[in-house]
Design a protein around this motif. Structure first.
Motif, PDB file in Angstrom:
ATOM      1  N   ASN A  48       0.830  -1.206   0.000  1.00 52.06           N
ATOM      2  CA  ASN A  48       0.000   0.000   0.000  1.00 52.06           C
ATOM      3  C   ASN A  48       0.864   1.255   0.000  1.00 52.06           C
ATOM      4  O   ASN A  48       0.561   2.221  -0.708  1.00 52.06           O
ATOM      5  N   LEU A  49       1.933   1.248   0.783  1.00 53.97           N
ATOM      6  CA  LEU A  49       2.843   2.388   0.792  1.00 53.97           C
ATOM      7  C   LEU A  49       3.517   2.564  -0.566  1.00 53.97           C
ATOM      8  O   LEU A  49       3.721   3.689  -1.030  1.00 53.97           O
ATOM      9  N   VAL A  52       1.187   4.391  -2.763  1.00 50.44           N
ATOM     10  CA  VAL A  52       1.178   5.820  -2.435  1.00 50.44           C
ATOM     11  C   VAL A  52       2.426   6.494  -3.003  1.00 50.44           C
ATOM     12  O   VAL A  52       2.353   7.578  -3.587  1.00 50.44           O
ATOM     13  N   MET A  55       1.936   6.921  -6.675  1.00 52.53           N
ATOM     14  CA  MET A  55       0.958   7.950  -6.991  1.00 52.53           C
ATOM     15  C   MET A  55       1.508   9.363  -6.763  1.00 52.53           C
ATOM     16  O   MET A  55       1.093  10.299  -7.428  1.00 52.53           O
ATOM     17  N   THR A  56       2.427   9.475  -5.809  1.00 57.89           N
ATOM     18  CA  THR A  56       3.031  10.784  -5.538  1.00 57.89           C
ATOM     19  C   THR A  56       4.340  10.969  -6.293  1.00 57.89           C
ATOM     20  O   THR A  56       5.031  11.973  -6.110  1.00 57.89           O
ATOM     21  N   GLN A  62       9.671   4.814  -3.134  1.00 62.12           N
ATOM     22  CA  GLN A  62       9.155   3.569  -3.684  1.00 62.12           C
ATOM     23  C   GLN A  62      10.262   2.531  -3.792  1.00 62.12           C
ATOM     24  O   GLN A  62      10.046   1.354  -3.501  1.00 62.12           O
TER      25      GLN A  62
END
Length: 77
Positions: A48-49, A52, A55-56, A62
């Protein structure tokens, strides 16, 4: 294979094909299941991280997350 999974499989085989587990074996099976749940939760959180971070567009973060996921999976080999 992670040692916890090996033992969980052994206990499941005993329960499924031979006899009921003793209280000690049932306790051991619960410990294995708890350890498995904790590891699954860690992997899910990291995935999940990673989403995120993607997406950012935080590529460095990542990359760090993916490295952490790979480290968790090393136990399975």
């Amino acid at each position: 294979m992670w040692g916890v999974h090996q033992r969980m499989a052994e206990l499941w085989n005993i329960q499924s094909n031979q006899r009921k587990l003793t209280k000690e074996e049932m306790s051991e099976l619960k410990i294995c299941l708890d350890a498995n749940m904790i590891k699954c939760r860690k992997v899910a959180t990291l995935k999940n991280l990673s989403l995120v971070a993607s997406m950012t567009e935080d590529n460095e973060w990542q990359h760090d997350i993916c490295s952490a996921i790979e480290k968790l999976y090393e136990d399975f080999h």
